[in-house]
Write an enzyme that holds these catalytic residues in place. Structure first.
Site, PDB file in Angstrom:
ATOM      1  N   ASP A  37       0.817  -1.217   0.000  1.00  0.00           N
ATOM      2  CA  ASP A  37       0.000   0.000   0.000  1.00  0.00           C
ATOM      3  C   ASP A  37       0.853   1.270   0.000  1.00  0.00           C
ATOM      4  OD1 ASP A  37       0.989  -0.312   2.488  1.00  0.00           O
ATOM      5  OD2 ASP A  37      -0.897  -0.005   3.557  1.00  0.00           O
ATOM      6  N   HIS A 236      21.465   5.002 -20.129  1.00  0.00           N
ATOM      7  CA  HIS A 236      20.531   5.293 -19.032  1.00  0.00           C
ATOM      8  C   HIS A 236      20.835   4.394 -17.835  1.00  0.00           C
ATOM      9  CE1 HIS A 236      17.468   7.475 -21.821  1.00  0.00           C
ATOM     10  NE2 HIS A 236      18.507   8.208 -21.514  1.00  0.00           N
ATOM     11  N   ASP A 253      24.434  12.526 -15.151  1.00  0.00           N
ATOM     12  CA  ASP A 253      23.340  13.126 -15.925  1.00  0.00           C
ATOM     13  C   ASP A 253      22.202  13.324 -14.933  1.00  0.00           C
ATOM     14  OD1 ASP A 253      21.226  13.779 -17.590  1.00  0.00           O
ATOM     15  OD2 ASP A 253      21.684  12.234 -19.088  1.00  0.00           O
ATOM     16  N   ASP A 264      18.218  19.466 -17.322  1.00  0.00           N
ATOM     17  CA  ASP A 264      18.793  18.214 -17.839  1.00  0.00           C
ATOM     18  C   ASP A 264      20.252  18.491 -18.189  1.00  0.00           C
ATOM     19  OD1 ASP A 264      19.286  15.763 -18.969  1.00  0.00           O
ATOM     20  OD2 ASP A 264      17.980  16.042 -20.699  1.00  0.00           O
ATOM     21  N   HIS A 343      23.379   8.179 -30.126  1.00  0.00           N
ATOM     22  CA  HIS A 343      22.110   8.858 -29.808  1.00  0.00           C
ATOM     23  C   HIS A 343      22.043  10.206 -30.505  1.00  0.00           C
ATOM     24  CE1 HIS A 343      24.089  11.530 -26.850  1.00  0.00           C
ATOM     25  NE2 HIS A 343      24.666  10.468 -26.318  1.00  0.00           N
ATOM     26  N   HIS A 347      17.069  17.113 -27.550  1.00  0.00           N
ATOM     27  CA  HIS A 347      15.624  16.901 -27.545  1.00  0.00           C
ATOM     28  C   HIS A 347      14.968  18.120 -26.906  1.00  0.00           C
ATOM     29  CE1 HIS A 347      16.095  15.996 -23.230  1.00  0.00           C
ATOM     30  NE2 HIS A 347      17.146  15.286 -23.588  1.00  0.00           N
ATOM     31  N   HIS A 354      11.973  14.573 -21.928  1.00  0.00           N
ATOM     32  CA  HIS A 354      11.930  14.432 -23.388  1.00  0.00           C
ATOM     33  C   HIS A 354      10.586  15.047 -23.774  1.00  0.00           C
ATOM     34  CE1 HIS A 354      14.863  10.846 -22.852  1.00  0.00           C
ATOM     35  NE2 HIS A 354      15.486  12.001 -22.870  1.00  0.00           N
ATOM     36  N   GLU A 377      23.711  17.690 -26.318  1.00  0.00           N
ATOM     37  CA  GLU A 377      24.356  16.666 -25.501  1.00  0.00           C
ATOM     38  C   GLU A 377      25.144  15.632 -26.299  1.00  0.00           C
ATOM     39  OE1 GLU A 377      21.478  13.833 -23.755  1.00  0.00           O
ATOM     40  OE2 GLU A 377      19.922  15.218 -24.389  1.00  0.00           O
ATOM     41  N   TYR A 381      31.304   7.177 -26.415  1.00  0.00           N
ATOM     42  CA  TYR A 381      31.229   6.047 -25.495  1.00  0.00           C
ATOM     43  C   TYR A 381      32.106   4.931 -26.044  1.00  0.00           C
ATOM     44  CZ  TYR A 381      27.244   8.995 -24.590  1.00  0.00           C
ATOM     45  OH  TYR A 381      26.463  10.093 -24.352  1.00  0.00           O
ATOM     46  N   ARG A 398      29.803  12.490 -21.880  1.00  0.00           N
ATOM     47  CA  ARG A 398      28.714  13.294 -22.466  1.00  0.00           C
ATOM     48  C   ARG A 398      28.766  14.655 -21.797  1.00  0.00           C
ATOM     49  NH1 ARG A 398      24.991   9.911 -21.967  1.00  0.00           N
ATOM     50  NH2 ARG A 398      23.828  10.501 -20.101  1.00  0.00           N
ATOM     51  N   GLU A 400      26.226  17.961 -21.555  1.00  0.00           N
ATOM     52  CA  GLU A 400      24.846  18.331 -21.901  1.00  0.00           C
ATOM     53  C   GLU A 400      24.454  19.646 -21.240  1.00  0.00           C
ATOM     54  OE1 GLU A 400      21.801  15.581 -20.468  1.00  0.00           O
ATOM     55  OE2 GLU A 400      20.378  16.394 -21.923  1.00  0.00           O
TER      56      GLU A 400
HETATM   57  N1  GLY Z   1      18.574  12.746 -19.065  1.00  0.00           N
HETATM   58  C1  GLY Z   1      18.074  12.097 -20.204  1.00  0.00           C
HETATM   59  C2  GLY Z   1      18.583  12.681 -21.431  1.00  0.00           C
HETATM   60  O1  GLY Z   1      19.566  13.400 -21.393  1.00  0.00           O
HETATM   61  O2  GLY Z   1      18.049  12.507 -22.494  1.00  0.00           O
HETATM   62 MN    MN Z   2      18.882  15.132 -22.366  1.00  0.00          MN
HETATM   63 MN    MN Z   3      20.392  14.175 -19.612  1.00  0.00          MN
END
Ligand code: GLY
Ligand code: MN
Ligand code: MN
Length: 430
Positions: A37, A236, A253, A264, A343, A347, A354, A377, A381, A398, A400
Site C-alpha cells: 500500500d 541510461h 546526468d 537536464d 544517440h 531533444h 523528453h 548533448e 562512449y 557526455r 549536456e
Molecule cells: N537525461 C536524459 C537525457 O539526457 O536525455
Molecule cells: Mn537530455
Molecule cells: Mn540528460
C-alpha cells in the site's frame, strides 16, 4: 503555480483551435502503488498540469468552445484528509484555480453523459490512457443512442495542438526553466566538489539530489545517472551500485524540476580531479562538438543542423585519434561514428524531460523558433569491449546543456557549471 491568468490563457488558446460543438477531456494522473500500500511519489500529468496548475491526483478537466471550463476533483473529506492529506474540493475550484465550475469527481460520468448528448466532436490526448478510458466508458455503452455512436468516429487527438503550444515557452516558463537550470547546475558543482575515489556512485548521486532539495526543488526530473568508468557507456545507467575509482572518469546526468519544468545536465569529470592524456583528448573532442552544435542552434535554422554539426566534429576527431578510419566524407557516409556515438544530439525540454512537440512537419525537419528549449548533448562512449585503442577504452563522456532558442542567439540556461577541463580541475582542487 503561475498566476491564474496563465492557465486561463492556455485553455482559451486551445479552445480557439477546437471546432464548434466539441468538448475536450483531459485527465490528471492517478497515484501508482509501488508495493503493497506504499505509493510512488506522485507526479501530475504534464498536459493536465499545463492547463490547470492543479497538482492533486484523480481530477478531470472538461473544456470546449462556448462551455464554461469545468474541473472534477476529489471532494473534501475531513476523515480521509487526516490520513492522506488536504484536498482542494470542488467548492474552491473557482477561487483557487480560476476554473469556472468545480464538481466532485463522482459526478463525472453523469455530467459528461449530459454534456456529450449535445456535442459533435470529443477531443482528448489519445496517448493518455485515463482520458481514453473516460471517453470510452461515456460514449460506448449506450448502444442505440445514435448521437453517442456518432461520437465514436468523431474522436480527435488533442495532443497535436496541446503539444505544439507546450513547445514554445512563455516568459514565465522560461523563468522556471532558468531556475531549474541554475539549481541543476549547482547540484553538479556540488558533486565535483565532493567526489573522491572510493565513494559509491549512489553516494555521489545523493550529493547532487541533496543540493537540489536544499535549493528548493521538490523532485528530480528523471532518475539521476551516475556512472563511473565503463558504466558511463550505458546511456541510461541507473543502478549506481559501484565504487568510483581513481583514474576513471565519472559521468553524471542529473536535473531537477521547478514547477514541473525540467533541467537536464550532463557533466563528465575525473574521479581523482585530474584528466589523463587520453581522457583529455576525448573530452576536448566532445566539448568542441558541443560548441559547434550550439552555434547551429539559431532561429530559422533546420533542427537537424545541430546534430549534423556534432556528428561532423566527432567524426573528424575520432579519425584524428585513430579510433575510426577516414577520410571524413566517407566516414560520415558510412556512419562510422555510430559504435561510439549512438544517440541524437538533443531533444525538446519542458514539463517532460523528453518534451512534446513535433520535430518534423509534413516529413521535413522543422526550423528552430524563439522560445524552444532544446538540450545539446553530444558524447563519445568507448566501452571496455570496443575495438578502439586500449588507452581509450572504459570511457564514456557526455556534455549536456539546456539551450533556449532566442533571436539574439542560443541562451544557455545551465552555464553555471564548468565544462572546460581546467575549470573543472580547479574546482575539484578546491
Ligand atoms: N537525461 C536524459 C537525457 O539526457 O536525455
Ligand atoms: Mn537530455
Ligand atoms: Mn540528460
Amino acid at each position: 503555480m503561475f498566476s491564474l491568468h496563465v492557465y486561463e490563457e492556455r485553455r482559451s488558446r486551445l479552445k480557439a483551435l477546437m471546432p464548434d460543438k466539441s468538448l475536450a477531456i483531459i485527465s490528471a494522473a492517478h497515484e501508482v502503488i509501488r508495493n503493497r500500500d506504499a505509493e510512488y511519489p506522485f507526479r501530475q500529468s504534464s498536459d493536465f498540469w499545463y492547463l490547470t496548475g492543479f497538482t492533486e491526483p484523480d481530477a478531470v478537466l472538461v473544456i470546449g468552445p462556448g462551455h464554461p471550463d469545468r474541473l472534477f476533483v476529489r471532494p473534501k473529506n475531513p476523515d480521509q484528509e487526516v490520513w492522506t492529506g488536504r484536498r482542494l474540493g470542488p467548492e474552491h475550484v473557482k477561487t483557487h484555480l480560476g476554473i469556472d465550475e468545480g464538481f466532485p469527481i463522482e459526478a463525472l460520468d453523469s455530467e459528461l453523459g449530459r454534456l456529450l448528448a449535445d456535442v459533435a466532436w470529443v477531443e482528448y490526448p489519445f496517448y493518455c490512457q485515463r482520458s481514453s478510458e473516460i471517453v470510452d466508458r461515456t460514449i460506448r455503452p449506450k448502444a442505440g443512442n445514435s448521437r453517442r455512436q456518432d461520437l465514436l468516429s468523431h474522436r480527435v487527438d488533442l495532443s497535436r495542438h496541446l503539444h505544439q503550444a507546450r513547445l514554445i515557452k512563455s516568459p514565465e516558463e522560461v523563468d522556471a526553466m532558468r531556475e531549474a537550470g541554475r539549481i541543476s547546475a549547482l547540484g553538479h558543482v556540488a558533486a565535483m566538489q565532493a567526489c573522491e575515489p572510493g565513494m559509491t556512485e549512489d553516494q555521489l548521486a545523493s550529493v547532487v539530489e541533496h543540493c537540489f532539495r536544499m535549493e528548493g526543488s521538490a523532485a528530480v526530473a528523471y532518475q539521476t545517472i551516475v556512472g563511473g568508468g565503463d558504466n558511463a557507456c550505458i546511456l541510461h545507467y541507473i543502478d549506481r551500485n559501484d565504487r568510483l575509482h581513481s583514474g576513471d572518469l565519472v559521468l553524471i546526468d542529473a536535473g531537477c524540476e521547478i514547477q514541473g519544468y525540467a533541467g537536464d545536465i550532463t557533466r563528465t569529470f575525473p574521479v581523482n580531479g585530474s584528466f589523463t592524456g587520453a581522457q583529455a583528448d576525448l573530452y576536448d573532442l566532445v566539448l568542441s562538438a558541443q560548441a559547434e552544435a550550439i552555434q547551429a542552434m539559431v532561429v530559422g535554422k533546420s533542427i537537424k543542423l545541430f546534430h549534423e554539426a556534432a556528428i561532423r566534429r566527432l567524426t573528424e576527431g575520432l579519425i584524428e585519434l585513430k579510433i575510426i578510419e577516414g577520410p571524413l566524407e566517407a566516414a560520415l557516409d558510412d556512419k562510422r561514428y555510430l559504435p561510439y556515438y549512438m544517440h541524437g544530439t538533443g531533444h525538446f525540454l519542458g514539463l517532460d524531460v523528453h518534451d512534446v512537440g513535433a520535430y518534423e512537419d509534413s516529413g521535413q525537419p522543422i526550423e528552430l523558433a524563439e522560445g524552444m528549449v532544446i538540450t545539446c548533448e553530444p558524447g563519445i562512449y568507448i566501452s571496455k569491449l570496443a575495438g578502439a585503442p586500449a588507452t581509450y577504452r572504459g570511457v564514456g563522456i557526455r556534455i549536456e546543456d539546456d539551450v533556449l532558442i532566442t533571436k539574439r542567439g542560443p541562451d544557455i540556461l545551465t552555464s553555471q557549471v564548468p565544462k572546460e577541463r581546467a575549470d573543472i580541475e580547479a574546482l575539484m582542487r578546491g
